[in-house]
Design a protein around this motif. Structure first.
Motif, PDB file in Angstrom:
ATOM      1  N   VAL A 302      -9.280   5.211  65.689  1.00 29.03           N
ATOM      2  CA  VAL A 302     -10.357   4.399  65.111  1.00 29.03           C
ATOM      3  C   VAL A 302      -9.907   2.943  65.066  1.00 29.03           C
ATOM      4  N   ASP A 303     -10.509   2.126  65.890  1.00 28.31           N
ATOM      5  CA  ASP A 303     -10.177   0.701  65.937  1.00 28.31           C
ATOM      6  C   ASP A 303     -11.328  -0.079  65.314  1.00 28.31           C
ATOM      7  N   ALA A 304     -11.101  -0.600  64.116  1.00 30.59           N
ATOM      8  CA  ALA A 304     -12.162  -1.307  63.395  1.00 30.59           C
ATOM      9  C   ALA A 304     -12.271  -2.770  63.794  1.00 30.59           C
ATOM     10  N   GLU A 305     -11.299  -3.277  64.521  1.00 29.53           N
ATOM     11  CA  GLU A 305     -11.301  -4.695  64.875  1.00 29.53           C
ATOM     12  C   GLU A 305     -12.486  -5.016  65.782  1.00 29.53           C
ATOM     13  N   GLY A 306     -13.227  -6.062  65.415  1.00 30.06           N
ATOM     14  CA  GLY A 306     -14.369  -6.487  66.212  1.00 30.06           C
ATOM     15  C   GLY A 306     -15.634  -5.704  65.954  1.00 30.06           C
ATOM     16  N   ILE A 312     -16.484  -7.155  56.695  1.00 27.75           N
ATOM     17  CA  ILE A 312     -16.489  -6.859  55.255  1.00 27.75           C
ATOM     18  C   ILE A 312     -15.110  -7.207  54.709  1.00 27.75           C
ATOM     19  N   THR A 313     -15.016  -8.348  54.061  1.00 29.56           N
ATOM     20  CA  THR A 313     -13.715  -8.834  53.581  1.00 29.56           C
ATOM     21  C   THR A 313     -13.534  -8.652  52.079  1.00 29.56           C
ATOM     22  N   ASP A 314     -14.612  -8.335  51.367  1.00 27.67           N
ATOM     23  CA  ASP A 314     -14.545  -8.137  49.919  1.00 27.67           C
ATOM     24  C   ASP A 314     -14.197  -6.675  49.642  1.00 27.67           C
ATOM     25  N   LYS A 315     -13.007  -6.442  49.114  1.00 31.17           N
ATOM     26  CA  LYS A 315     -12.538  -5.076  48.888  1.00 31.17           C
ATOM     27  C   LYS A 315     -13.408  -4.335  47.873  1.00 31.17           C
ATOM     28  N   THR A 316     -13.843  -5.038  46.828  1.00 31.36           N
ATOM     29  CA  THR A 316     -14.690  -4.410  45.810  1.00 31.36           C
ATOM     30  C   THR A 316     -16.028  -3.988  46.401  1.00 31.36           C
ATOM     31  N   LEU A 317     -16.603  -4.849  47.233  1.00 29.60           N
ATOM     32  CA  LEU A 317     -17.871  -4.523  47.880  1.00 29.60           C
ATOM     33  C   LEU A 317     -17.716  -3.314  48.795  1.00 29.60           C
ATOM     34  N   LEU A 318     -16.631  -3.287  49.570  1.00 28.36           N
ATOM     35  CA  LEU A 318     -16.403  -2.164  50.476  1.00 28.36           C
ATOM     36  C   LEU A 318     -16.186  -0.874  49.692  1.00 28.36           C
ATOM     37  N   TYR A 343      -5.610   4.202  47.189  1.00 29.74           N
ATOM     38  CA  TYR A 343      -4.641   3.377  47.917  1.00 29.74           C
ATOM     39  C   TYR A 343      -5.066   1.909  47.935  1.00 29.74           C
ATOM     40  N   SER A 344      -6.377   1.693  47.968  1.00 31.26           N
ATOM     41  CA  SER A 344      -6.942   0.342  47.922  1.00 31.26           C
ATOM     42  C   SER A 344      -6.411  -0.542  49.042  1.00 31.26           C
ATOM     43  N   ASP A 345      -6.217   0.029  50.211  1.00 34.58           N
ATOM     44  CA  ASP A 345      -5.819  -0.729  51.393  1.00 34.58           C
ATOM     45  C   ASP A 345      -7.085  -1.017  52.192  1.00 34.58           C
ATOM     46  N   ILE A 346      -7.465  -2.282  52.294  1.00 31.21           N
ATOM     47  CA  ILE A 346      -8.756  -2.609  52.893  1.00 31.21           C
ATOM     48  C   ILE A 346      -8.822  -2.211  54.363  1.00 31.21           C
ATOM     49  N   ASN A 347      -7.701  -2.220  55.064  1.00 30.98           N
ATOM     50  CA  ASN A 347      -7.727  -1.812  56.469  1.00 30.98           C
ATOM     51  C   ASN A 347      -8.031  -0.327  56.605  1.00 30.98           C
ATOM     52  N   PHE A 348      -7.373   0.502  55.779  1.00 33.75           N
ATOM     53  CA  PHE A 348      -7.665   1.928  55.802  1.00 33.75           C
ATOM     54  C   PHE A 348      -9.098   2.183  55.357  1.00 33.75           C
ATOM     55  N   MET A 349      -9.563   1.418  54.362  1.00 37.28           N
ATOM     56  CA  MET A 349     -10.934   1.581  53.887  1.00 37.28           C
ATOM     57  C   MET A 349     -11.927   1.262  54.999  1.00 37.28           C
ATOM     58  N   ARG A 350     -11.660   0.210  55.757  1.00 33.14           N
ATOM     59  CA  ARG A 350     -12.538  -0.137  56.885  1.00 33.14           C
ATOM     60  C   ARG A 350     -12.545   0.983  57.923  1.00 33.14           C
ATOM     61  N   GLN A 351     -11.354   1.500  58.228  1.00 31.29           N
ATOM     62  CA  GLN A 351     -11.272   2.562  59.234  1.00 31.29           C
ATOM     63  C   GLN A 351     -12.026   3.807  58.778  1.00 31.29           C
ATOM     64  N   TYR A 352     -11.872   4.146  57.502  1.00 34.59           N
ATOM     65  CA  TYR A 352     -12.599   5.308  56.987  1.00 34.59           C
ATOM     66  C   TYR A 352     -14.105   5.075  57.069  1.00 34.59           C
ATOM     67  N   PHE A 353     -14.551   3.898  56.640  1.00 31.64           N
ATOM     68  CA  PHE A 353     -15.980   3.594  56.615  1.00 31.64           C
ATOM     69  C   PHE A 353     -16.569   3.622  58.025  1.00 31.64           C
ATOM     70  N   LEU A 354     -15.846   3.039  58.976  1.00 34.10           N
ATOM     71  CA  LEU A 354     -16.326   3.046  60.358  1.00 34.10           C
ATOM     72  C   LEU A 354     -16.346   4.466  60.914  1.00 34.10           C
TER      73      LEU A 354
END
Length: 500
Positions: A302-306, A312-318, A343-354
């Motif tokens: 899962v590559d969330a880049e691009g 989504i840069t706001d961790k609370t919003l994500l 864990y509150s790691d925004i990169n992992f959160m993005r990957q999960y969400f995507l």
């Protein structure tokens, strides 16, 4: 040799069963039911005895904390007593019937009450059946009833056949062969909810291979392969596989255990194949399970880049976006999401969400999310209150999970009832005329809960009418079940039976 007699009443307290209890499930068809007071989990598997009838093996697990315990003055102990009835029917004819009483051990005050396990084996001919489970807590009178279609049962005497696969927490060599949980010299500790959490590092399973004399085999050597694959597919995951060579025999029991510490979170199958020397598949069987392994983050594909989540840069919003997915998430996804938020790691959160939205719409994940986001905003406006977002309310959850109702009736003010609302769905997952009754025991117009529903997997409450009127009847016993033909509240009953 298998014992196909109906087993006598049996109970076990197994401290090793620590997995989360999903309230009631027929495992293979993934149906659950909330029995409100008595919490149970049921699983079944089919086995065969050549030249005799097949049989269904039913495992039942009861949450001991959900039962009522009666005091015994003679020894100052407490004991639960649950009456259980199994009915296997075909075209309104009873094929198999078993009624028995499941007693807990005697407890002293303050003892921890764990799970009770029971097993029954019922001989049934081949065919399609319905299974009805009826229970009654003999200490408080609470009853439940649930009927579901069983998988068809069929064993072909002219082919290599496999039993169903029973997955377990562990399988040990038995010390006593007269224990009903012992099969072919093995004591099986079943995993009835097919869920393996972070503390489960091994997956054990048992099955049987049947080869019949009628086959007139010219080659009696076979290869049995077993592996863990992605649910519904054949690709082996994490190289978890093994095999065994067997000779033809009427019944060949096979037990295997896999280490799953390197298995990522997800939904998988245990896949079993029987092959001949030509590598041709002669028989195949699979059973599903869920794995939650939060310590193993595996999003390499899962590559969330691009992508849209990269903005989504706001961790609370994500985090709020991820929480809003709960109404449409599987149990495994919910648990994995909780771990991501911990864990509150925004990169992992993005990957999960995507990954969540790609699994729903691989081609247009962003569009799928935006459509759902519109619905989240709607339920927030309709049902959110104070600091509670709409998706965290019961009505919001139902709306997002099943869509808007086809009809609804709100009764915010009625002199002898709590505020309530009835929703009608013409169709839900192949079920017709499905309804929800929400009520607000706190009298807050926004704090509605599901009181009763006829949707599979939702709260089924046969005494909902008593609970609805207990607002102005403080002395009423709202644990009583409404009897057939009895009407407690004319208007509420009319709106339930004829929603508009």
């Amino acid at each position: 040799m298998h014992n196909t007699r109906l087993l006598s009443t049996h109970f076990y307290i197994k401290n090793m069963f620590k997995s989360p209890l999903i309230l009631f499930a027929f495992l293979i068809i993934s149906v659950s039911m909330n029995a409100q007071n008595t919490k149970m989990l049921l699983d079944y598997n089919y086995y065969n005895i050549p030249k005799e009838k097949p049989y269904v093996e039913i495992n039942l697990k009861v949450d001991g904390t959900s039962l009522a315990y009666a005091f015994n003055a003679e020894d100052s102990s407490y004991q639960a007593k649950l009456q259980i009835t199994y009915l296997i029917e075909k075209d309104s004819s009873i094929i198999a019937f078993e009624k028995f009483q499941l007693n807990s051990p005697l407890f002293k005050k303050g003892d921890i009450k764990e799970y009770l396990l029971d097993i029954k084996r019922l001989s049934v001919p081949e065919g399609n059946y319905k299974l009805t489970l009826l229970t009654k807590d003999l200490n408080n009178g609470y009853s439940t009833e649930s009927t579901h279609d069983l998988r068809p049962i069929s064993f072909n005497q002219n082919a290599i056949e496999l039993s169903n696969i029973q997955i377990a927490d562990s399988i040990l060599v038995a010390k006593e062969n007269d224990d009903p949980f012992v099969k072919n010299g093995l004591e099986i500790f079943p995993n009835l909810n097919h869920f393996y959490g972070a503390l489960n590092q091994n997956l054990a399973f048992y099955f049987e291979v049947y080869t019949y004399k009628e086959l007139n085999l010219t080659d009696s050597l076979f290869l049995v392969e077993y592996s863990i694959v992605k649910k519904g597919e054949d690709k082996v995951i994490a190289n978890i596989k093994s095999f065994k060579k067997i000779d033809a025999s009427p019944i060949t029991p096979i037990v295997q255990s896999f280490k799953i510490d390197n298995l990522p979170s997800g939904e998988y199958d245990v896949l079993v194949n029987v092959k001949n020397r030509k590598n041709e598949i002669l028989a195949e069987e699979r059973t599903s399970f869920q794995r939650s392994n939060p310590t193993l983050i595996n999003y390499s594909s899962v590559d969330a880049e691009g992508t849209f989540v990269d903005s989504i840069t706001d961790k609370t919003l994500l985090a709020n976006y991820i929480r809003s997915l709960y109404p449409i998430s599987s149990d495994a996804e919910k648990q994995f999401a909780e771990n991501q938020l911990t864990y509150s790691d925004i990169n992992f959160m993005r990957q999960y969400f995507l990954n969540f939205w790609m699994s729903r719409n691989a081609q247009y994940p962003e569009e799928e999310w935006l459509r759902y986001k519109e619905e989240v905003l709607k339920v927030d406006e309709m049902f959110g209150y104070g600091s509670i977002p709409g998706y965290q309310t019961e009505r919001g959850r139902v709306y997002l999970q099943y869509g808007p109702p086809d009809a609804k009736q709100n009764v915010p003010y009625e002199y002898n009832t709590y505020p309530y609302s009835i929703w009608l769905y013409n169709q839900i997952d192949g079920q017709s005329n499905r309804k929800f009754l929400f009520y607000s025991p706190s009298m807050e117009m926004s704090g509605y809960q599901v009181l009763h529903s006829n949707v599979r997997g939702e709260v089924y409450n046969p005494n909902w009418e008593y609970m609805l009127i207990s607002k102005t009847n403080s002395g009423i016993d709202n644990t009583r079940e409404v009897l057939d033909g009895q009407i407690i509240n004319d208007r509420a009953r009319d709106l339930w039976e004829n929603p508009r």
